[in-house]
Design a protein around this motif. Structure first.
Motif, PDB file in Angstrom:
ATOM      1  N   LEU A 164       0.810  -1.217   0.000  1.00  0.00           N
ATOM      2  CA  LEU A 164       0.000   0.000   0.000  1.00  0.00           C
ATOM      3  C   LEU A 164       0.846   1.271   0.000  1.00  0.00           C
ATOM      4  CD1 LEU A 164      -2.568  -1.065   2.776  1.00  0.00           C
ATOM      5  CD2 LEU A 164      -2.826  -1.289   0.297  1.00  0.00           C
ATOM      6  N   LEU A 165       2.170   1.137  -0.087  1.00  0.00           N
ATOM      7  CA  LEU A 165       3.041   2.292   0.088  1.00  0.00           C
ATOM      8  C   LEU A 165       2.752   3.425  -0.889  1.00  0.00           C
ATOM      9  CD1 LEU A 165       6.481   0.573   0.833  1.00  0.00           C
ATOM     10  CD2 LEU A 165       5.078   1.907   2.418  1.00  0.00           C
ATOM     11  N   SER A 166       2.337   3.098  -2.105  1.00  0.00           N
ATOM     12  CA  SER A 166       2.091   4.132  -3.117  1.00  0.00           C
ATOM     13  C   SER A 166       0.632   4.596  -3.155  1.00  0.00           C
ATOM     14  CB  SER A 166       2.488   3.610  -4.505  1.00  0.00           C
ATOM     15  OG  SER A 166       3.868   3.286  -4.541  1.00  0.00           O
ATOM     16  N   ARG A 167      -0.193   4.052  -2.292  1.00  0.00           N
ATOM     17  CA  ARG A 167      -1.613   4.409  -2.296  1.00  0.00           C
ATOM     18  C   ARG A 167      -1.866   5.612  -1.398  1.00  0.00           C
ATOM     19  NH1 ARG A 167      -5.716  -0.423  -1.451  1.00  0.00           N
ATOM     20  NH2 ARG A 167      -4.456  -1.068  -3.261  1.00  0.00           N
ATOM     21  N   ARG A 168      -2.727   6.513  -1.842  1.00  0.00           N
ATOM     22  CA  ARG A 168      -3.093   7.662  -1.017  1.00  0.00           C
ATOM     23  C   ARG A 168      -3.900   7.178   0.188  1.00  0.00           C
ATOM     24  NH1 ARG A 168      -1.644  12.351  -3.078  1.00  0.00           N
ATOM     25  NH2 ARG A 168      -1.290  12.506  -5.333  1.00  0.00           N
ATOM     26  N   CYS A 169      -3.634   7.807   1.309  1.00  0.00           N
ATOM     27  CA  CYS A 169      -4.242   7.368   2.559  1.00  0.00           C
ATOM     28  C   CYS A 169      -5.764   7.438   2.506  1.00  0.00           C
ATOM     29  CB  CYS A 169      -3.708   8.224   3.708  1.00  0.00           C
ATOM     30  SG  CYS A 169      -4.322   7.741   5.314  1.00  0.00           S
ATOM     31  N   GLY A 170      -6.300   8.427   1.786  1.00  0.00           N
ATOM     32  CA  GLY A 170      -7.746   8.565   1.698  1.00  0.00           C
ATOM     33  C   GLY A 170      -8.433   7.391   1.022  1.00  0.00           C
ATOM     34  N   LEU A 171      -7.679   6.560   0.330  1.00  0.00           N
ATOM     35  CA  LEU A 171      -8.241   5.401  -0.359  1.00  0.00           C
ATOM     36  C   LEU A 171      -8.123   4.120   0.461  1.00  0.00           C
ATOM     37  CD1 LEU A 171      -6.873   6.086  -3.964  1.00  0.00           C
ATOM     38  CD2 LEU A 171      -9.122   6.663  -3.023  1.00  0.00           C
ATOM     39  N   LEU A 172      -7.559   4.218   1.650  1.00  0.00           N
ATOM     40  CA  LEU A 172      -7.400   3.049   2.503  1.00  0.00           C
ATOM     41  C   LEU A 172      -8.691   2.757   3.259  1.00  0.00           C
ATOM     42  CD1 LEU A 172      -3.906   3.772   4.126  1.00  0.00           C
ATOM     43  CD2 LEU A 172      -4.394   2.489   2.028  1.00  0.00           C
ATOM     44  N   SER A 173      -8.857   1.509   3.658  1.00  0.00           N
ATOM     45  CA  SER A 173      -9.969   1.148   4.532  1.00  0.00           C
ATOM     46  C   SER A 173      -9.706   1.695   5.928  1.00  0.00           C
ATOM     47  CB  SER A 173     -10.116  -0.374   4.594  1.00  0.00           C
ATOM     48  OG  SER A 173      -9.015  -0.946   5.294  1.00  0.00           O
ATOM     49  N   GLY A 174     -10.731   1.649   6.788  1.00  0.00           N
ATOM     50  CA  GLY A 174     -10.550   2.127   8.162  1.00  0.00           C
ATOM     51  C   GLY A 174      -9.471   1.367   8.900  1.00  0.00           C
ATOM     52  N   GLY A 175      -9.450   0.043   8.724  1.00  0.00           N
ATOM     53  CA  GLY A 175      -8.431  -0.762   9.390  1.00  0.00           C
ATOM     54  C   GLY A 175      -7.036  -0.450   8.885  1.00  0.00           C
ATOM     55  N   GLU A 176      -6.918  -0.214   7.580  1.00  0.00           N
ATOM     56  CA  GLU A 176      -5.612   0.133   7.008  1.00  0.00           C
ATOM     57  C   GLU A 176      -5.154   1.498   7.505  1.00  0.00           C
ATOM     58  OE1 GLU A 176      -6.119  -2.379   2.806  1.00  0.00           O
ATOM     59  OE2 GLU A 176      -6.703  -0.262   2.934  1.00  0.00           O
ATOM     60  N   GLN A 177      -6.079   2.441   7.629  1.00  0.00           N
ATOM     61  CA  GLN A 177      -5.719   3.761   8.154  1.00  0.00           C
ATOM     62  C   GLN A 177      -5.272   3.677   9.606  1.00  0.00           C
ATOM     63  OE1 GLN A 177      -8.572   6.890   7.560  1.00  0.00           O
ATOM     64  NE2 GLN A 177      -8.850   6.433   5.395  1.00  0.00           N
ATOM     65  N   GLN A 178      -5.940   2.852  10.404  1.00  0.00           N
ATOM     66  CA  GLN A 178      -5.539   2.717  11.803  1.00  0.00           C
ATOM     67  C   GLN A 178      -4.178   2.036  11.913  1.00  0.00           C
ATOM     68  OE1 GLN A 178      -5.526   4.024  14.622  1.00  0.00           O
ATOM     69  NE2 GLN A 178      -7.541   3.467  15.416  1.00  0.00           N
ATOM     70  N   THR A 179      -3.941   1.037  11.069  1.00  0.00           N
ATOM     71  CA  THR A 179      -2.624   0.403  11.037  1.00  0.00           C
ATOM     72  C   THR A 179      -1.555   1.428  10.676  1.00  0.00           C
ATOM     73  OG1 THR A 179      -3.582  -1.723  10.381  1.00  0.00           O
ATOM     74  CG2 THR A 179      -1.232  -1.409   9.963  1.00  0.00           C
ATOM     75  N   LEU A 180      -1.831   2.276   9.693  1.00  0.00           N
ATOM     76  CA  LEU A 180      -0.893   3.314   9.295  1.00  0.00           C
ATOM     77  C   LEU A 180      -0.658   4.298  10.432  1.00  0.00           C
ATOM     78  CD1 LEU A 180       0.824   4.893   7.281  1.00  0.00           C
ATOM     79  CD2 LEU A 180      -1.282   5.934   6.404  1.00  0.00           C
ATOM     80  N   ALA A 181      -1.720   4.652  11.163  1.00  0.00           N
ATOM     81  CA  ALA A 181      -1.569   5.603  12.270  1.00  0.00           C
ATOM     82  C   ALA A 181      -0.611   5.065  13.328  1.00  0.00           C
ATOM     83  CB  ALA A 181      -2.927   5.907  12.885  1.00  0.00           C
ATOM     84  N   ILE A 182      -0.746   3.773  13.660  1.00  0.00           N
ATOM     85  CA  ILE A 182       0.148   3.176  14.652  1.00  0.00           C
ATOM     86  C   ILE A 182       1.557   3.058  14.078  1.00  0.00           C
ATOM     87  CG2 ILE A 182       0.582   1.135  16.065  1.00  0.00           C
ATOM     88  CD1 ILE A 182      -2.447   0.658  16.065  1.00  0.00           C
ATOM     89  N   ALA A 183       1.654   2.664  12.812  1.00  0.00           N
ATOM     90  CA  ALA A 183       2.967   2.563  12.171  1.00  0.00           C
ATOM     91  C   ALA A 183       3.652   3.920  12.109  1.00  0.00           C
ATOM     92  CB  ALA A 183       2.818   1.993  10.763  1.00  0.00           C
ATOM     93  N   LYS A 184       2.879   4.964  11.820  1.00  0.00           N
ATOM     94  CA  LYS A 184       3.433   6.314  11.759  1.00  0.00           C
ATOM     95  C   LYS A 184       3.997   6.724  13.110  1.00  0.00           C
ATOM     96  CE  LYS A 184       2.076  11.039  10.540  1.00  0.00           C
ATOM     97  NZ  LYS A 184       0.926  11.914  10.195  1.00  0.00           N
ATOM     98  N   ALA A 185       3.313   6.333  14.183  1.00  0.00           N
ATOM     99  CA  ALA A 185       3.829   6.615  15.524  1.00  0.00           C
ATOM    100  C   ALA A 185       5.094   5.816  15.793  1.00  0.00           C
ATOM    101  CB  ALA A 185       2.764   6.285  16.571  1.00  0.00           C
ATOM    102  N   LEU A 186       5.128   4.581  15.294  1.00  0.00           N
ATOM    103  CA  LEU A 186       6.260   3.703  15.579  1.00  0.00           C
ATOM    104  C   LEU A 186       7.549   4.158  14.906  1.00  0.00           C
ATOM    105  CD1 LEU A 186       7.368   1.095  16.817  1.00  0.00           C
ATOM    106  CD2 LEU A 186       6.619  -0.099  14.754  1.00  0.00           C
ATOM    107  N   VAL A 187       7.463   4.765  13.720  1.00  0.00           N
ATOM    108  CA  VAL A 187       8.687   5.110  13.015  1.00  0.00           C
ATOM    109  C   VAL A 187       9.507   6.161  13.766  1.00  0.00           C
ATOM    110  CG1 VAL A 187       7.843   4.500  10.717  1.00  0.00           C
ATOM    111  CG2 VAL A 187       7.523   6.825  11.560  1.00  0.00           C
ATOM    112  N   SER A 188       8.883   6.860  14.695  1.00  0.00           N
ATOM    113  CA  SER A 188       9.632   7.827  15.500  1.00  0.00           C
ATOM    114  C   SER A 188      10.304   7.163  16.697  1.00  0.00           C
ATOM    115  CB  SER A 188       8.708   8.944  15.980  1.00  0.00           C
ATOM    116  OG  SER A 188       7.678   8.428  16.801  1.00  0.00           O
ATOM    117  N   MET A 189      10.222   5.816  16.758  1.00  0.00           N
ATOM    118  CA  MET A 189      10.846   5.005  17.804  1.00  0.00           C
ATOM    119  C   MET A 189      10.409   5.434  19.202  1.00  0.00           C
ATOM    120  SD  MET A 189      14.685   4.296  16.301  1.00  0.00           S
ATOM    121  CE  MET A 189      15.117   6.012  16.036  1.00  0.00           C
ATOM    122  N   PRO A 190       9.095   5.347  19.494  1.00  0.00           N
ATOM    123  CA  PRO A 190       8.606   5.758  20.810  1.00  0.00           C
ATOM    124  C   PRO A 190       9.031   4.807  21.911  1.00  0.00           C
ATOM    125  CG  PRO A 190       6.869   4.664  19.606  1.00  0.00           C
ATOM    126  CD  PRO A 190       8.020   4.804  18.650  1.00  0.00           C
TER     127      PRO A 190
END
Length: 237
Positions: free
Chosen positions: A120-146
């Motif tokens: 899904l890396l090349s897909r715009r976020c607005g085209l993702l399902s709700g579950g995919e968006q939530q997965t991305l939200a957690i992944a986005k938090a993780l890349v900052s190494m919390p």
């Protein structure tokens, strides 16, 4: 277990009206604590206070033994990251672009934990399902190494199947990376399957606390607390 995030006697709210009252909460490294309760119980206010978005009217919040900074971005750079119930992703950007916005992004590690995002890396976020968006939200938090991750309403707008797919990753963040996690969740049974401990809030007060294993075994007690039973505590074993 030494607490890496600690709220002691915290009262917090909005315009002088408390939404959380005299709350004590501790989370250790590699531990998942579920924060449960009905709408209006004070769960989101607790996370906003723990992240430094809201200053407590009373009590203290410390992360790794140090008081929170008044500037939220300083807390985030120090490793305390909040995933809001709005998910905080940019719909007009691709998955890759959303991830790239995070400081110190480590895309390889993120895709190892969230392999479903790779196609899904090349897909715009607005085209993702709700579950995919939530997965991305957690992944986005993780890349900052919390070091501490606060997740608000993980299941909001998602099907139980989507939630069941995401929750094991939350557990993996704690077990594999040692992240301390506070998870706000409405689905009690699902939350207790991944949490180590849980706290039930009602009208801003902790009315029940204990190990997830014990609370799963006493589901009726959790339900009573959820709907306003008198305060009690179940043993932590």
């Amino acid at each position: 277990m030494t607490a890496v995030l600690k709220l002691a006697g915290v009262t917090a709210g909005y315009a002088g009206v408390p939404a959380v009252r005299d709350l004590d909460l501790e989370v250790g490294e590699g531990e998942v604590v579920a924060l449960l309760g009905p709408n209006g119980a004070g769960k989101t206010t607790t996370l906003l206070t723990a992240a430094g978005v809201i200053a407590p009217a009373a009590g203290t919040v410390t992360a790794y033994g140090k008081p929170l900074h008044r500037r939220v971005e300083r807390n985030a750079r120090a490793g305390l990251v909040l995933v809001p119930d709005t998910r905080g992703v940019f719909h007009g950007l691709t998955v890759r672009e959303n991830l790239a916005l995070a400081r110190r992004a480590d895309l390889g590690r993120v895709l190892e934990l969230f392999p479903t995002l790779e196609p899904l890396l090349s897909r715009r976020c607005g085209l993702l399902s709700g579950g995919e968006q939530q997965t991305l939200a957690i992944a986005k938090a993780l890349v900052s190494m919390p070091r501490i991750l606060l997740i608000d309403e993980l299941s909001m707008g998602l099907s139980p199947i989507a939630v069941q797919a995401i929750l094991p990753t939350v557990r993996a963040l704690a077990d594999r990376l040692g992240v301390a996690v506070v998870l706000v969740e409405q689905h009690i049974d699902l939350a207790l399957t991944v949490a180590d401990r849980a706290v039930v809030l009602h009208h801003g007060r902790a009315v029940l606390a204990g190990s997830a294993r014990r609370l799963r075994a006493q589901r009726h007690t959790v339900a009573e607390a959820y709907f306003g039973a008198s305060p009690s505590t179940i043993g932590k074993s």
